[in-house]
Every structure is written in C-alpha cells, then in structure tokens.
Design a protein around this motif. Structure first.
Motif, PDB file in Angstrom:
ATOM      1  N   ILE A  77       0.848  -1.192   0.000  1.00 44.60           N
ATOM      2  CA  ILE A  77       0.000   0.000   0.000  1.00 44.60           C
ATOM      3  C   ILE A  77       0.884   1.242   0.000  1.00 44.60           C
ATOM      4  N   PRO A  78       0.695   2.146  -0.948  1.00 43.56           N
ATOM      5  CA  PRO A  78       1.433   3.415  -0.888  1.00 43.56           C
ATOM      6  C   PRO A  78       0.978   4.213   0.331  1.00 43.56           C
ATOM      7  N   LEU A  79       1.909   4.860   0.974  1.00 45.14           N
ATOM      8  CA  LEU A  79       1.544   5.735   2.086  1.00 45.14           C
ATOM      9  C   LEU A  79       0.873   6.993   1.549  1.00 45.14           C
ATOM     10  N   PRO A  80      -0.118   7.509   2.262  1.00 49.32           N
ATOM     11  CA  PRO A  80      -0.660   8.811   1.871  1.00 49.32           C
ATOM     12  C   PRO A  80       0.469   9.849   1.880  1.00 49.32           C
ATOM     13  N   ASN A  81       0.366  10.839   1.038  1.00 47.57           N
ATOM     14  CA  ASN A  81       1.443  11.825   0.902  1.00 47.57           C
ATOM     15  C   ASN A  81       1.876  12.432   2.223  1.00 47.57           C
ATOM     16  N   ARG A  82       0.921  12.780   3.093  1.00 51.60           N
ATOM     17  CA  ARG A  82       1.296  13.412   4.363  1.00 51.60           C
ATOM     18  C   ARG A  82       2.158  12.480   5.213  1.00 51.60           C
ATOM     19  N   LEU A  83       1.837  11.180   5.250  1.00 51.52           N
ATOM     20  CA  LEU A  83       2.632  10.220   6.020  1.00 51.52           C
ATOM     21  C   LEU A  83       3.963   9.940   5.339  1.00 51.52           C
ATOM     22  N   ALA A  84       3.936   9.811   4.027  1.00 52.10           N
ATOM     23  CA  ALA A  84       5.182   9.568   3.282  1.00 52.10           C
ATOM     24  C   ALA A  84       6.144  10.738   3.461  1.00 52.10           C
ATOM     25  N   ASN A  85       5.623  11.962   3.372  1.00 46.05           N
ATOM     26  CA  ASN A  85       6.483  13.143   3.514  1.00 46.05           C
ATOM     27  C   ASN A  85       7.075  13.238   4.914  1.00 46.05           C
ATOM     28  N   ARG A  86       6.292  12.906   5.944  1.00 43.08           N
ATOM     29  CA  ARG A  86       6.814  12.927   7.315  1.00 43.08           C
ATOM     30  C   ARG A  86       7.864  11.845   7.519  1.00 43.08           C
ATOM     31  N   PHE A  87       7.613  10.673   6.928  1.00 43.34           N
ATOM     32  CA  PHE A  87       8.577   9.579   7.045  1.00 43.34           C
ATOM     33  C   PHE A  87       9.890   9.970   6.376  1.00 43.34           C
ATOM     34  N   ILE A  88       9.807  10.546   5.184  1.00 45.16           N
ATOM     35  CA  ILE A  88      11.003  10.988   4.454  1.00 45.16           C
ATOM     36  C   ILE A  88      11.716  12.094   5.229  1.00 45.16           C
ATOM     37  N   ALA A  89      10.955  13.003   5.831  1.00 48.22           N
ATOM     38  CA  ALA A  89      11.572  14.079   6.618  1.00 48.22           C
ATOM     39  C   ALA A  89      12.356  13.502   7.796  1.00 48.22           C
ATOM     40  N   GLU A  90      11.844  12.418   8.378  1.00 50.40           N
ATOM     41  CA  GLU A  90      12.514  11.813   9.534  1.00 50.40           C
ATOM     42  C   GLU A  90      13.716  10.961   9.124  1.00 50.40           C
ATOM     43  N   TYR A  91      13.588  10.180   8.044  1.00 51.26           N
ATOM     44  CA  TYR A  91      14.632   9.220   7.671  1.00 51.26           C
ATOM     45  C   TYR A  91      15.458   9.637   6.458  1.00 51.26           C
ATOM     46  N   GLY A  92      15.078  10.709   5.793  1.00 48.54           N
ATOM     47  CA  GLY A  92      15.847  11.180   4.644  1.00 48.54           C
ATOM     48  C   GLY A  92      15.834  10.172   3.512  1.00 48.54           C
ATOM     49  N   ASP A  93      16.983   9.990   2.878  1.00 43.96           N
ATOM     50  CA  ASP A  93      17.064   9.071   1.737  1.00 43.96           C
ATOM     51  C   ASP A  93      17.559   7.681   2.136  1.00 43.96           C
ATOM     52  N   LEU A  94      17.450   7.359   3.417  1.00 43.03           N
ATOM     53  CA  LEU A  94      17.838   6.036   3.905  1.00 43.03           C
ATOM     54  C   LEU A  94      16.978   4.972   3.229  1.00 43.03           C
ATOM     55  N   ARG A  95      17.607   3.967   2.660  1.00 35.91           N
ATOM     56  CA  ARG A  95      16.895   2.899   1.955  1.00 35.91           C
ATOM     57  C   ARG A  95      16.894   1.636   2.802  1.00 35.91           C
ATOM     58  N   GLY A  96      15.751   0.973   2.864  1.00 33.58           N
ATOM     59  CA  GLY A  96      15.676  -0.269   3.611  1.00 33.58           C
ATOM     60  C   GLY A  96      14.253  -0.662   3.935  1.00 33.58           C
ATOM     61  N   ILE A  97      14.156  -1.619   4.854  1.00 39.28           N
ATOM     62  CA  ILE A  97      12.880  -2.108   5.365  1.00 39.28           C
ATOM     63  C   ILE A  97      12.856  -1.717   6.836  1.00 39.28           C
ATOM     64  N   MET A  98      11.845  -0.941   7.227  1.00 39.58           N
ATOM     65  CA  MET A  98      11.816  -0.368   8.574  1.00 39.58           C
ATOM     66  C   MET A  98      10.482  -0.609   9.260  1.00 39.58           C
ATOM     67  N   GLU A  99      10.511  -0.467  10.555  1.00 43.83           N
ATOM     68  CA  GLU A  99       9.287  -0.554  11.343  1.00 43.83           C
ATOM     69  C   GLU A  99       8.450   0.701  11.099  1.00 43.83           C
ATOM     70  N   PRO A 100       7.144   0.548  10.973  1.00 40.65           N
ATOM     71  CA  PRO A 100       6.291   1.740  10.827  1.00 40.65           C
ATOM     72  C   PRO A 100       6.364   2.624  12.066  1.00 40.65           C
ATOM     73  N   THR A 101       6.256   3.918  11.852  1.00 41.78           N
ATOM     74  CA  THR A 101       6.199   4.864  12.960  1.00 41.78           C
ATOM     75  C   THR A 101       4.850   4.731  13.668  1.00 41.78           C
ATOM     76  N   ARG A 102       4.732   5.314  14.840  1.00 41.23           N
ATOM     77  CA  ARG A 102       3.463   5.295  15.584  1.00 41.23           C
ATOM     78  C   ARG A 102       2.340   5.886  14.731  1.00 41.23           C
ATOM     79  N   GLU A 103       2.629   6.986  14.042  1.00 39.81           N
ATOM     80  CA  GLU A 103       1.623   7.644  13.207  1.00 39.81           C
ATOM     81  C   GLU A 103       1.161   6.719  12.070  1.00 39.81           C
ATOM     82  N   ILE A 104       2.087   6.000  11.457  1.00 39.31           N
ATOM     83  CA  ILE A 104       1.731   5.066  10.384  1.00 39.31           C
ATOM     84  C   ILE A 104       0.928   3.903  10.946  1.00 39.31           C
TER      85      ILE A 104
END
Length: 115
Positions: A77-104
């Motif tokens: 499932i693609p993340l909604p833009n607001r969640l994707a943008n917050r995730f990118i703001a927190e993790y930058g261009d880090l590539r990998g498989i990560m645990e979802p944030t509390r908000e996600i």
C-alpha cells in the motif's frame, strides 16, 4: 472501503520489527526463550506484521506473513502523501525495510478497522 479492510480479521503483531522477525525466523538459536519474541518451534509458528519499504522512489507499507519457511507479502500500500512526507523528513534518503512509525501504525489500524 480501504484496500486493507479485507485483512481486518488478521492478528497483526504491531510490535514486531523487521529486526525481530529476522531474529525469530531466519537466525534460529539467536534469541532467548525469555525474550519478548521467543524462538519459533515449528513451521506452524507465524507472524503477521507491517513494514515500511523505502527501496523505491516513495515509501510503501507492506503487510507480511512470515514463518520459518519464508515470507508472503499479503499487500503493498502506498503511504498517503502526508505520512510519506513525514517519514522521508525523519529518515531522509535512507533505503531499507523499517518498522512503521506510531503515526503510520495508527493510520494502518484505522484502515483495517481496528480503531
């Protein structure tokens, strides 16, 4: 209806991180019987959990069902833009498989009907 609603009856392990899943299912003997996640005992032991995959251009959420023989991807499932943008703001261009944030996780619970 949410694309994830059809998985609303599954028992999701909201605290299982990708790291714990690897320890439990791929590195047998690498975890303690008294740990939060004790070692698996058989092929019948499985977990269902979410990960955030950032290998692509935009982060996506994957619903995974894993046992000692492998992992099945139940949904992507693609993340909604607001969640994707917050995730990118927190993790930058880090590539990998990560645990979802509390908000996600909160968003996923709502999508599953687990409010």
């Amino acid at each position: 209806m949410s694309e994830l609603a059809r998985f609303g009856n599954l028992d999701i392990d909201w605290n299982l991180s990708p790291e714990h899943a690897v320890t439990m299912y791929l590195e047998w003997g690498n975890n303690d019987w008294h740990a939060e996640y004790p070692p698996v005992r058989s092929k019948a032991d499985f977990s269902t959990y979410f990960v955030v995959d950032t290998w692509g251009e935009r982060p996506v959420v994957r619903l995974i069902r894993r046992n000692s023989e492998g992992a099945d991807e139940l949904a992507t499932i693609p993340l909604p833009n607001r969640l994707a943008n917050r995730f990118i703001a927190e993790y930058g261009d880090l590539r990998g498989i990560m645990e979802p944030t509390r908000e996600i996780k909160d968003w996923l619970k709502a999508e599953l009907g687990h409010d």
